[in-house]
Design a protein around this motif. Structure first.
Motif, PDB file in Angstrom:
ATOM      1  N   ARG A 406      46.034 106.771 -57.948  1.00 20.93           N
ATOM      2  CA  ARG A 406      45.981 106.123 -56.633  1.00 20.93           C
ATOM      3  C   ARG A 406      47.234 105.287 -56.469  1.00 20.93           C
ATOM      4  O   ARG A 406      47.615 104.539 -57.374  1.00 20.93           O
ATOM      5  CB  ARG A 406      44.743 105.233 -56.535  1.00 20.93           C
ATOM      6  N   ILE A 407      47.902 105.411 -55.325  1.00 18.99           N
ATOM      7  CA  ILE A 407      49.142 104.687 -55.059  1.00 18.99           C
ATOM      8  C   ILE A 407      48.870 103.598 -54.026  1.00 18.99           C
ATOM      9  O   ILE A 407      48.329 103.865 -52.947  1.00 18.99           O
ATOM     10  CB  ILE A 407      50.241 105.630 -54.549  1.00 18.99           C
ATOM     11  N   VAL A 408      49.239 102.364 -54.369  1.00 17.41           N
ATOM     12  CA  VAL A 408      49.065 101.232 -53.456  1.00 17.41           C
ATOM     13  C   VAL A 408      50.436 100.591 -53.228  1.00 17.41           C
ATOM     14  O   VAL A 408      51.068 100.126 -54.181  1.00 17.41           O
ATOM     15  CB  VAL A 408      48.091 100.187 -54.031  1.00 17.41           C
ATOM     16  N   VAL A 409      50.914 100.580 -51.998  1.00 15.67           N
ATOM     17  CA  VAL A 409      52.201  99.964 -51.683  1.00 15.67           C
ATOM     18  C   VAL A 409      51.971  98.686 -50.878  1.00 15.67           C
ATOM     19  O   VAL A 409      50.857  98.399 -50.437  1.00 15.67           O
ATOM     20  CB  VAL A 409      53.108 100.938 -50.905  1.00 15.67           C
ATOM     21  N   SER A 410      53.034  97.923 -50.678  1.00  9.02           N
ATOM     22  CA  SER A 410      52.950  96.618 -50.001  1.00  9.02           C
ATOM     23  C   SER A 410      51.882  95.749 -50.647  1.00  9.02           C
ATOM     24  O   SER A 410      51.077  95.107 -49.964  1.00  9.02           O
ATOM     25  CB  SER A 410      52.657  96.808 -48.507  1.00  9.02           C
ATOM     26  N   ALA A 411      51.889  95.733 -51.978  1.00  5.83           N
ATOM     27  CA  ALA A 411      50.867  95.001 -52.721  1.00  5.83           C
ATOM     28  C   ALA A 411      51.516  94.077 -53.736  1.00  5.83           C
ATOM     29  O   ALA A 411      52.441  94.478 -54.447  1.00  5.83           O
ATOM     30  CB  ALA A 411      49.919  95.968 -53.415  1.00  5.83           C
ATOM     31  N   GLN A 412      51.012  92.859 -53.798  1.00  4.29           N
ATOM     32  CA  GLN A 412      51.534  91.856 -54.727  1.00  4.29           C
ATOM     33  C   GLN A 412      50.445  91.498 -55.735  1.00  4.29           C
ATOM     34  O   GLN A 412      49.398  90.959 -55.370  1.00  4.29           O
ATOM     35  CB  GLN A 412      51.981  90.602 -53.990  1.00  4.29           C
ATOM     36  N   THR A 413      50.710  91.803 -57.018  1.00  8.66           N
ATOM     37  CA  THR A 413      49.757  91.437 -58.065  1.00  8.66           C
ATOM     38  C   THR A 413      49.715  89.922 -58.192  1.00  8.66           C
ATOM     39  O   THR A 413      50.761  89.270 -58.305  1.00  8.66           O
ATOM     40  CB  THR A 413      50.161  92.067 -59.411  1.00  8.66           C
ATOM     41  N   THR A 414      48.515  89.360 -58.173  1.00 14.13           N
ATOM     42  CA  THR A 414      48.381  87.894 -58.187  1.00 14.13           C
ATOM     43  C   THR A 414      47.722  87.354 -59.447  1.00 14.13           C
ATOM     44  O   THR A 414      47.910  86.189 -59.786  1.00 14.13           O
ATOM     45  CB  THR A 414      47.577  87.415 -56.967  1.00 14.13           C
ATOM     46  N   GLU A 415      46.936  88.182 -60.166  1.00 12.73           N
ATOM     47  CA  GLU A 415      46.277  87.682 -61.359  1.00 12.73           C
ATOM     48  C   GLU A 415      45.763  88.834 -62.211  1.00 12.73           C
ATOM     49  O   GLU A 415      45.346  89.878 -61.690  1.00 12.73           O
ATOM     50  CB  GLU A 415      45.106  86.765 -60.995  1.00 12.73           C
ATOM     51  N   VAL A 416      45.821  88.644 -63.528  1.00  7.42           N
ATOM     52  CA  VAL A 416      45.208  89.564 -64.482  1.00  7.42           C
ATOM     53  C   VAL A 416      43.933  88.902 -64.995  1.00  7.42           C
ATOM     54  O   VAL A 416      43.963  87.736 -65.416  1.00  7.42           O
ATOM     55  CB  VAL A 416      46.149  89.880 -65.657  1.00  7.42           C
TER      56      VAL A 416
END
Length: 526
Positions: A406-416
């Motif tokens: 699955r490809i997700v663009v315009s996305a900012q990882t904020t927490e693990v």
């Protein structure tokens, strides 16, 4: 199991075996045991000095020991040492059989002097290019010093142990049952961890070194090229490196190095070091530079202070500190590093077989990682900050053809997220809508580029806003007699061949600087 060409090579190699050795296999009724039995039979058939026994009693099955008859010398493998570990198997056979190692007499003496009884267990994956260095180093130590024992374990095959010991990154080494080390380490690094006085002795040897004509800081492709070009001028050249080989050691396939159709990072790094050594360059490995003190005036000495407290001096310096993987710098990333957060899909991917993972980054490295992982794991979610992927079109086409990606663009990882022991998910923000999304998974592979190793240079020379060393066309920095090359500089393209060219340029510029200095400059006190 082995084709005719490999058998012929092994037959030639095994002529170097001096002492009779025995392969002792511990097998069960599994398919892997049958493969191991066939492999060992092929190996034993290549030398009259090798015998095979299938009467082993090791609890790990399939596994086998290589022992020198009548002695305690030996090493063990749990699983089939194929792929990157096949060379480890060949070396172990030769060394247990008495073929002398290539290490220096000083290193051998240091290993022999280690006191105490040690059992090392190294977990590896067959696709890990970093694991063989650790496996081969500990194998050699166990051959030289019988009080040291070592077993190399295929983590992909012994998943129950991997889960019980909460191993989520390889190579992973246990010593006498306790976690000892993770990540790529060479023989000298392992010795330093075991022999706690080694660092102090190494520092003692460095403190009285006279000034170098050229001191290269960094042992990657740029540093190696600089050292070779400088040494060929007949001048006193030294290399100080935190780990010789640099980022190349973490590189899997190299297919764009001109005239070499394919090679691998560790293989290239070994060749670089051997080439540098041919010119008598003073290589000071496992030494971290922490401060640069530029010359006060033209013709003066530049000083480099090391973490050990020793200060080296030189008439000219070539900086090639390289770069490291860029981190996301979000909550949970550091806490779960090697507990589900990883930076090498080739090394650690097999440990996530059948699990869900994310790849952070949509450039070539990120998309290549997602493609590789898709063949191992249950599902891959690729997360890219930009509004579109930045990888080459051929890679994007391949990625989009895979059903479990699955490809997700315009996305900012904020927490693990994690449960204290391992990763359980991550949160990303949709940059278009501001909505927050949770992805449940077990692994996060970060592939968002490189960060220059230049923090220690702040205030000494001019750096760009990105932290890169500013250089001109000659590789010259803002400080007199200080030059730079490679991935840590403002050179726009971070490629091995470009780094080597930059290293050559910097060394030639340093030599040009030297011949223009006044004859009395070298006499300045350090």
């Amino acid at each position: 199991m082995l084709d005719a060409a490999i058998k012929n090579q092994l037959h030639s190699y095994f002529e170097r075996i001096v002492h009779p050795i025995e392969l002792v296999a511990s097998l069960d009724d599994s398919e892997k045991s049958r493969e191991m039995s066939a492999l060992l039979e092929d190996v034993a058939a290549q030398s009259a000095k090798i015998t095979l026994s299938r009467n082993g009693t090791d609890a790990r099955k399939p596994s086998f020991a290589i022992t020198r008859l009548g002695t305690k010398v030996g090493v063990s493998f749990a699983g089939l040492p194929m792929g990157h570990e096949f060379n480890s198997l060949i070396l172990a056979l030769l060394q247990v059989g008495g073929h002398p190692p290539k290490e220096s007499a000083e290193i051998i003496k240091q290993i022999e002097a280690i006191e105490g009884d040690y059992l090392f267990e190294t977990y590896f994956s067959l696709s890990c290019q970093n694991c063989p260095d650790v496996v081969q180093a500990l194998n050699l130590m166990s051959v030289i010093n019988p009080r040291i024992r070592h077993v190399a374990i295929d983590g992909g095959l012994f998943q129950d142990e991997v889960q019980a010991r909460k191993i989520m990154a390889v190579p992973c080494v246990f010593m006498n049952g306790a976690l000892f080390a993770q990540g790529r380490m060479g023989l000298e690094q392992l010795l330093t961890k075991i022999d706690t006085g080694a660092s102090a002795r190494a520092a003692e040897k460095l403190k009285d070194k006279p000034p170098f004509d050229v001191l290269v800081v960094g042992g990657g492709p740029a540093g190696a090229a600089a050292a070779i070009y400088a040494a060929r001028k007949g001048i006193n050249t030294g290399v100080v490196a935190e780990r010789f080989g640099g980022q190349v050691l973490d590189t899997m396939a190299i297919e764009n190095f001109i005239s070499v159709q394919h090679t691998e990072g560790p293989k290239l790094a070994t060749a670089l070091e051997q080439h540098v050594k041919e010119y008598g360059v003073d290589i000071m490995n496992l030494q971290k530079a922490v401060e640069l003190i530029p010359a006060k005036d033209a013709g003066g000495l530049t000083h480099v202070r090391l973490a050990s407290g020793v200060t080296l001096s030189a008439r000219t310096v070539v900086l090639s500190p390289g770069a490291r993987w860029r981190q996301m710098n979000v909550p949970g990333e550091e806490e779960y590093r090697n507990k589900g957060v990883a930076y090498c899909p080739h090394c650690d991917g097999p440990l996530f077989k059948g699990k869900r993972v994310a790849v952070i980054g949509g450039g070539n490295s990120g998309v290549e990682a997602a493609i590789d992982l898709a063949g191992i794991v249950a599902h891959v979610t690729l997360i890219e900050f930009d509004g579109q992927l930045r990888a080459d079109a051929v890679l994007q086409d391949k990625l989009r053809s895979l059903p479990n990606v699955r490809i997700v663009v315009s996305a900012q990882t904020t927490e693990v997220h994690g449960d204290g022991d391992k990763v359980t998910g991550l949160t990303y923000k949709d940059r278009a809508t501001g909505a927050t999304n949770l992805v449940e998974l077990e692994g996060v592979f970060v592939q968002i580029g490189l960060l220059p190793n230049t923090e220690w240079l702040k205030g000494a020379i001019s750096l760009s806003p990105r932290g890169e060393i500013k250089i001109d066309a000659r590789g010259e920095t803002s400080a007199y007699g200080v030059f730079a090359a490679g991935d840590a500089t403002t050179t726009p393209y971070k490629q091995i061949v470009i780094a080597m060219g930059g290293g050559a340029t910097a060394a030639l510029s340093a030599f040009d600087c030297l011949i223009r200095q006044a004859p009395t400059a070298a006499s300045e006190a350090a």
